[in-house]
Design a protein around this motif. Structure first.
Motif, PDB file in Angstrom:
ATOM      1  N   ASP A  84       4.364  -4.314 -10.013  1.00  0.00           N
ATOM      2  CA  ASP A  84       3.273  -4.547  -9.299  1.00  0.00           C
ATOM      3  C   ASP A  84       1.912  -4.155 -10.268  1.00  0.00           C
ATOM      4  O   ASP A  84       2.187  -3.108 -10.612  1.00  0.00           O
ATOM      5  N   PHE A  86      -0.238  -2.617  -9.446  1.00  0.00           N
ATOM      6  CA  PHE A  86      -0.911  -1.225  -8.889  1.00  0.00           C
ATOM      7  C   PHE A  86       0.407  -0.512  -8.634  1.00  0.00           C
ATOM      8  O   PHE A  86       0.301   0.676  -7.791  1.00  0.00           O
ATOM      9  N   SER A  92      -6.547  -0.178 -12.848  1.00  0.00           N
ATOM     10  CA  SER A  92      -7.987  -0.115 -12.195  1.00  0.00           C
ATOM     11  C   SER A  92      -9.057  -0.109 -13.109  1.00  0.00           C
ATOM     12  O   SER A  92      -9.833  -0.988 -12.931  1.00  0.00           O
ATOM     13  N   HIS A 109       0.678  -9.411  -5.543  1.00  0.00           N
ATOM     14  CA  HIS A 109       1.411  -8.170  -5.579  1.00  0.00           C
ATOM     15  C   HIS A 109       2.987  -8.398  -5.871  1.00  0.00           C
ATOM     16  O   HIS A 109       3.276  -9.920  -5.549  1.00  0.00           O
ATOM     17  N   SER A 112       7.475  -3.159  -6.807  1.00  0.00           N
ATOM     18  CA  SER A 112       7.473  -2.251  -7.748  1.00  0.00           C
ATOM     19  C   SER A 112       8.706  -1.338  -7.664  1.00  0.00           C
ATOM     20  O   SER A 112       9.332  -1.143  -6.802  1.00  0.00           O
ATOM     21  N   MET A 114       8.134   1.690  -7.548  1.00  0.00           N
ATOM     22  CA  MET A 114       8.021   2.729  -6.452  1.00  0.00           C
ATOM     23  C   MET A 114       8.566   2.450  -5.154  1.00  0.00           C
ATOM     24  O   MET A 114       8.918   3.342  -4.446  1.00  0.00           O
ATOM     25  N   SER A 115       8.591   1.257  -4.934  1.00  0.00           N
ATOM     26  CA  SER A 115       9.310   1.072  -3.562  1.00  0.00           C
ATOM     27  C   SER A 115      11.000   0.344  -3.820  1.00  0.00           C
ATOM     28  O   SER A 115      11.672   0.588  -2.836  1.00  0.00           O
TER      29      SER A 115
ATOM     30  N   SER B 115       3.921   0.178  -1.823  1.00  0.00           N
ATOM     31  CA  SER B 115       3.352   0.202  -3.182  1.00  0.00           C
ATOM     32  C   SER B 115       1.882  -0.488  -3.167  1.00  0.00           C
ATOM     33  O   SER B 115       1.012  -0.270  -4.255  1.00  0.00           O
ATOM     34  N   ALA B 116       1.743  -1.334  -2.671  1.00  0.00           N
ATOM     35  CA  ALA B 116       0.912  -2.348  -2.361  1.00  0.00           C
ATOM     36  C   ALA B 116      -0.702  -1.606  -2.074  1.00  0.00           C
ATOM     37  O   ALA B 116      -1.604  -2.126  -2.452  1.00  0.00           O
ATOM     38  N   GLY B 118      -1.902   0.668  -3.633  1.00  0.00           N
ATOM     39  CA  GLY B 118      -2.275   0.889  -4.723  1.00  0.00           C
ATOM     40  C   GLY B 118      -3.364   0.200  -5.033  1.00  0.00           C
ATOM     41  O   GLY B 118      -4.493   0.423  -5.849  1.00  0.00           O
ATOM     42  N   CYS B 119      -3.644  -0.914  -4.178  1.00  0.00           N
ATOM     43  CA  CYS B 119      -4.791  -2.015  -4.504  1.00  0.00           C
ATOM     44  C   CYS B 119      -6.153  -1.354  -4.047  1.00  0.00           C
ATOM     45  O   CYS B 119      -7.507  -1.514  -4.700  1.00  0.00           O
ATOM     46  N   GLY B 121      -6.995   1.651  -5.235  1.00  0.00           N
ATOM     47  CA  GLY B 121      -7.518   2.292  -6.421  1.00  0.00           C
ATOM     48  C   GLY B 121      -7.008   3.956  -6.399  1.00  0.00           C
ATOM     49  O   GLY B 121      -7.018   4.372  -7.468  1.00  0.00           O
TER      50      GLY B 121
END
Lengths: 287, 287
Positions: A84, A86, A92, A109, A112, A114-115, B115-116, B118-119, B121
């Motif tokens: 993803d 992010f 950023s 998206h 990731s 992370m998930s 995780s999304a 994160g958009c 920032g």
């Protein structure tokens, strides 16, 4: 418009339908190539997307972002990111630059790491701060990440350890001589990460400290999460030193101590495979 | 084979190419319909996928999983989940049942709210334990989630708050009378979550405790993350009581205190919109 598009974690077909439509209509398509990697290379993506991809290395993205953003106010430019946009890494900076230039942006998206690590059965909401484990060198052996593992475990939280990737690195000699010759990419394995972790444990014991983890701490090694040949193995940190999970990318989870019964049952689906001959030497390294 | 397929967060086209191929060839396709929701309904998904979908509510998944798994050892069955199958909710139970029946499974990951977010920032690795905020009733007003927010903030970690969803709920009267009449679905807004949070703060102050957050704590409200009409607004918890983010789903982030400069700069892209007339009454509720 600048499109930041996640590619997910497996191969070319892990892009979303929406993402693929955008890739096919953009005037330029960049592929971010330094924070993660799919199980297939640039050529396979180009063939499936039907588009040429421009590789964007760290230097390009961090220092020459204006190349990427050129004309994005009047045409569509796509910036592809494994996972993803992010997720494990935030882009950023690129968004802030675009915004300052008056260029609108849109994020598509995708999965990731992370998930997606939730696939091992550990509950995502019980993960604490994520840490990165970097390749140690002879002279640089940082242990500071260990404090965050400790804090997570004190709070009963799991720790996701993202493992180092070295892409387009120059040897010291080539760097000094200004030769743009790059070393082959290196991806840290779960074995290497576990060995470094146990070295920290031993250092702490030598200093009379009580380490937050031990050889027996329950860990989960994951490789190529989301790919067809994904591997997951749950076992002790000691076992992580020698488990064979195959090629990159690897991630390591240090569990937070007490598990929910459903977590325990899920982890039982992923036993460490029987040791093969030859792997004993790897284990010896870390004891 | 049982396929667990993430649908991502926006609309029908947020499925991955791989996921769509599997959906189109499975003999039965279930849509999990109680832990999250896309911006489009079942019909739009059916039209785009070219398949009939069988709605699977909580009862179906938790108590009648055998229906879902029937013949999955000899044919392919897909179970579709908004977001990622292991994101905010784990479907471990279904996997464990399948495994016990000797049915192999395969997961196709996708974007998750975990995780999304994160958009906005904020850096994902700095998120601590995720909490769920449930609709309070006259007699059930749990405050225990607040301890986890406190622990996260003490460690400088952000807290993602997942907000309650009530789908297919029966009124007490209909429940008692055994009438299968269901209330309209309810989705907690950022406003409602912020108001409940401030009530906890006030309760703690009344008991002489020092709350971990205050009216001025920096928060981020997010709505329909990943959808075309996504909204993000960064402001104080007080502002979250009245910010208008539109329809579901909403999520709320309570920041962990000190921010990285890049986080601060990204959040500045998402100011709370100027107050519209009429929203003042909403704010008054929570002061």
């Amino acid at each position: 418009m600048l499109y930041l598009i996640g590619l997910g974690l497996g191969d070319a077909k892990d892009i979303t339908v929406k993402g693929l439509e955008v890739v096919r209509r953009c005037s330029r398509v960049y592929l971010e190539a330094y924070t993660s990697v799919l199980t297939v290379g640039k050529e396979a993506l180009e063939e499936f997307y039907g588009r040429n991809l421009i590789l964007a290395d760290r230097e390009e993205v961090e220092q020459k972002a204006d190349h990427i953003l050129k004309d994005a106010d009047v045409s569509d430019v796509a910036f592809l990111v494994v996972g993803d946009p992010f997720g494990a890494t935030t882009h950023s900076d690129l968004i802030l630059r675009a915004t300052k230039l008056g260029i609108p942006y849109h994020v598509i998206h995708n999965a990731s790491i992370m998930s997606a690590v939730g696939c091992c059965g550990l509950q995502l909401y019980k993960f604490g701060e994520t840490v990165s484990i970097v390749f140690w060198t002879d002279t640089w052996r940082p242990e500071s990440f260990f404090d965050r593992v400790k804090k997570n475990r004190q709070n009963g939280m799991h720790t996701l350890c993202l493992l180092d990737i070295k892409v387009k690195e120059q040897s010291l000699e080539n760097l000094i001589k200004g030769r743009k010759i790059y070393e082959p990419p290196r991806y840290m394995t779960v074995n290497q990460a576990a060995q470094q972790l146990l070295e920290v444990v031993q250092n702490q014991r030598a200093r009379g400290e009580e380490p937050a983890v031990s050889e027996d701490t329950l860990c989960v090694g994951l490789a190529r999460v989301g790919a067809e040949d994904q591997k997951v193995a749950a076992g002790t940190l000691q076992q992580m030193c020698s488990v064979d999970l195959g090629g990159p990318l690897h991630s390591l989870i240090i569990t937070g101590g007490s598990l929910h019964p459903l977590e325990t049952e899920m982890l039982s689906l992923f036993p460490v495979p029987e040791r093969q001959s030859g792997s004993q030497s790897a284990e010896r390294l870390c004891t």
